[in-house]
Scaffold this active site. Structure first.
Site, PDB file in Angstrom:
ATOM      1  N   HIS A  70       0.832  -1.196   0.000  1.00 40.89           N
ATOM      2  CA  HIS A  70       0.000   0.000   0.000  1.00 40.89           C
ATOM      3  C   HIS A  70       0.864   1.242   0.000  1.00 40.89           C
ATOM      4  O   HIS A  70       2.047   1.206   0.354  1.00 40.89           O
ATOM      5  CB  HIS A  70      -0.938   0.018   1.220  1.00 40.89           C
ATOM      6  CG  HIS A  70      -0.229  -0.081   2.530  1.00 40.89           C
ATOM      7  ND1 HIS A  70       0.220  -1.276   3.053  1.00 40.89           N
ATOM      8  CD2 HIS A  70       0.115   0.866   3.434  1.00 40.89           C
ATOM      9  CE1 HIS A  70       0.795  -1.072   4.218  1.00 40.89           C
ATOM     10  NE2 HIS A  70       0.752   0.228   4.474  1.00 40.89           N
ATOM     11  N   CYS A 180       1.516   3.440  12.018  1.00 33.81           N
ATOM     12  CA  CYS A 180       2.527   3.077  11.025  1.00 33.81           C
ATOM     13  C   CYS A 180       2.764   4.281  10.127  1.00 33.81           C
ATOM     14  O   CYS A 180       1.978   5.229  10.132  1.00 33.81           O
ATOM     15  CB  CYS A 180       2.102   1.859  10.211  1.00 33.81           C
ATOM     16  SG  CYS A 180       0.774   2.159   9.027  1.00 33.81           S
TER      17      CYS A 180
END
Length: 669
Positions: A70, A180
């Protein structure tokens, strides 16, 4: 099934039982091509590079044969999910083997919170065994689309009366933060994995996801009732001081996804262990951001540096662009102040005092002087901001004052940005050390606002003045004397040396020695002095131009703040403002600085060999009228810029990936 305005996927984005290649780059490239074919990306290669850059930070393979590459990318037009069910499987770095279910989650850089919520909903569904099993059993692309849409756009739940408040359980309580760098997938998967593990262990559990779809801070009462805290993050924790004194277990998000039960067990054990690591600080003194738990010093060092760089970038952009506009309006002579400094106070005040009787063009000169002075003032905060927020990343708010003071001292003694980094670290750890001193409870309120800033500033100042200042001054003087002794030797060799020096510390003592050597010679008005000035100016323009070019050609190798700074660096480099490359050099010095030096050496050598001459001490392309052999100047500059950009791209591509950990305070992840 085709996509609607709000659909995040469609049947053309689904590949079932395909052989997409032998490695993850091939799989990502195939999915990126599908995204482009569907009209959701205008550059499949750019999307692939951005996803691979995210892979370089940490593998996206998950237990159970799943992978979720991603990214956010300027090459993505619409938030999109592409899916491939692979045959054969491909290794994405999961601990239990290769993956057969691969989701490419692509978000535009400017994606709104609603899109981020859709993407995070899918990531959270991937921890559900029933959803994963349905994906493996799906017989058609439309069925996969329906499954995905079912989790990202679920049907509204029926309205039911609120349940009565449950009685407070006597079981143990754990709170957690997950975050993250991208904030799309791992943040939420880690949260759900930990929540499921806590439910299995019979533990009360509250998690705060500091991710792209927004964050709702947990209440102070929840934190106070917690027996332990888990930090499952790859970036810094927002408002870490809220958890001061709590036993802490820290790791990256991948461990929370792969080993959630072990992390819950570790947190419970830490709650019962008086010697367990704890979040630094107290109820009245803000905590440090010092490493704890399983977060390594390598990761924390990157977080610390990138915090300083992130806060410094606005000063670089604003100050540099204002200086460039000053040159544009007033010409290079605006830099020739009676004081010999970098700000035009003398020119500005002289013009201001004569506003009632301005000569032709005087108003333009005055505007240029104002802009140049504003830019110089903004630039004056560059190194202090870098040092101040490095100290902030180490010691939180009590580190800001000593950090800014440390940066100002670094400028005063001629340490440049490298001195600022050293000074910021010294100030931060001084503040951290003082914060750990046990004091009476009645005295704690004075610690963060008086005692820590006062004594940390004092300690840092004494160290800088007595241990660092004199060596830096000696280095500066020695370099200037050495260069003067070389002026009669080979011009090309001298050009190489000057180019290396101009690109080494970007405004520090080595850079300043080369620049002072060149400008001091201008008073002699000799051919040799003009040639040296041209080599110094051209080489000093290389770092920001090279980083602007590299970040434009290979944006996937750079963080979004770096790409933004790269766009501003075009004008900074064109204006001979080497500091435009400092954010890149501070964040990744081992790859950036040698690359810039290689380009600077090429430019310096070519400039001397082509006998380019410059009569202006500053201004870059805005003083081309003061340069003899303009073509030679341009050739030298372009050659060095290309060499430096190629070197930095190669270094980032083949010598290991630089961490893209974002600033813990500026980027939600």
């Amino acid at each position: 099934m085709t996509h609607s305005l709000h659909s995040i996927t469609e049947s053309t984005l689904v590949l079932l039982d395909v052989d997409a290649g032998h490695d993850k780059e091939a799989v990502i490239a195939r999915l990126a091509a599908q995204v482009a074919t569907a009209g959701r990306s205008h550059n499949a290669d750019g999307l692939r590079d951005a996803a691979m850059a995210r892979e370089a930070q940490s593998a996206t393979g998950l237990p159970g044969g799943i992978a979720i590459p991603h990214c956010r990318s300027a090459h993505v037009d619409t938030a999109t999910i592409a899916f491939a069910r692979l045959s054969p499987k491909v290794d994405f770095g999961a601990p239990d083997g290769p993956a057969d279910l691969v989701f490419l989650i692509a978000a535009p850089e400017s994606g709104g919170s609603e899109h981020m919520k859709l993407l995070s909903s899918l990531a959270r569904a991937l921890v559900r065994p029933d959803f994963v099993a349905s994906l493996r059993a799906a017989a058609s692309a439309d069925e996969v689309v329906e499954l995905v849409e079912g989790v990202v756009n679920p049907a509204p739940a029926p309205v039911v009366p609120p349940a009565p408040e449950p009685e407070v359980s006597a079981s143990r309580s754990i709170v957690a933060i997950t975050a993250c760098p991208t904030g799309i997938a791992h943040t939420y998967m880690a949260a759900d994995s930990l929540a499921a593990a806590a439910a299995r262990a019979g533990v009360n559990f509250t998690v705060e996801t500091q991710g792209s779809s927004g964050s709702t801070p947990m209440s102070a009462a929840t934190i106070a009732a917690a027996d332990a805290v888990i930090f499952a993050t790859d970036v810094g924790v927002k408002d870490r001081q809220r958890f001061a004194g709590k036993p802490v277990i820290a790791s990256g998000v991948k461990r929370a996804i792969n080993e959630p039960d072990a992390m819950i067990a570790d947190a419970l054990a830490a709650a019962d262990d008086p010697a367990a690591a704890r979040v630094e600080g107290s109820a009245t003194a803000t905590s440090s951001a010092a490493p704890s738990g399983n977060v390594g010093w390598g990761t924390r060092t990157r977080q610390i540096l990138l915090t300083g760089v992130s806060y410094m970038i606005p000063f670089v952009a604003a100050g540099g662009l204002l200086i460039a506009l000053g040159f544009l309006f007033a010409g290079y002579e605006i830099a020739n102040t009676p004081e010999g400094g970098s700000q035009s106070y003398g020119n500005l005040y002289a013009l201001q005092n004569s506003l009632t009787n301005l000569p032709p063009g005087g108003l333009t000169q005055y505007i240029g002087a104002v802009l140049f002075t504003l830019g110089g003032l903004a630039f004056g905060f560059l190194v202090p901001a870098l040092a101040g927020y490095i100290a902030f990343a180490i010691a939180d708010r009590p580190g800001i004052a000593p950090g800014f003071t440390a940066g100002a001292v670094a400028v005063f003694v001629g340490g440049g940005f490298i001195g600022g980094i050293v000074a910021g670290v010294m100030a931060g750890f001084a503040a951290l050390w003082i914060s750990r001193i046990a004091v009476p409870k009645w005295f704690r309120g004075l610690m963060p606002v008086v005692i820590i800033p006062l004594f940390a500033s004092l300690i840092m100042g004494l160290l800088m003045f007595f241990l660092v200042g004199r060596p830096l001054a000696w280095v500066n003087t020695s370099l200037t004397d050495w260069l003067s002794s070389m002026s009669g030797t080979s011009a090309v060799v001298l050009g190489v040396i000057l180019g290396l020096m101009m690109c080494f510390d970007l405004g520090g003592p080595v850079n300043k020695a080369a620049y002072a050597f060149a400008t001091a010679g201008l008073a002699a008005a000799t051919t040799a002095s003009f040639t040296i000035m041209a080599a110094v100016m051209a080489a000093g323009m290389v770092p920001p131009l090279a980083m602007a070019l590299a970040s434009a050609v290979r944006p996937g190798l750079f963080t979004e703040p770096e790409r933004e700074n790269g766009r501003a660096a075009w004008l900074l480099g064109a204006s001979f403002i080497s500091e435009g490359a400092i954010p890149f050099a501070a964040a990744d010095p081992l790859r950036v600085i040698p690359s810039m030096m290689a380009g600077g050496a090429v430019t310096g050598a070519l400039s001397m060999a082509l006998e380019v001459q410059c009569r202006a001490p500053h201004g870059g392309i805005f003083v081309l009228f003061a340069i003899d052999n303009k073509l030679g100047f341009v050739i030298s500059l372009v050659a060095g810029t290309l060499v430096a950009a190629a070197c930095v791209i190669a270094a980032k591509q083949f010598l290991g990936a630089k961490s893209k950990t974002a600033s813990p305070e500026l980027v939600t992840a």
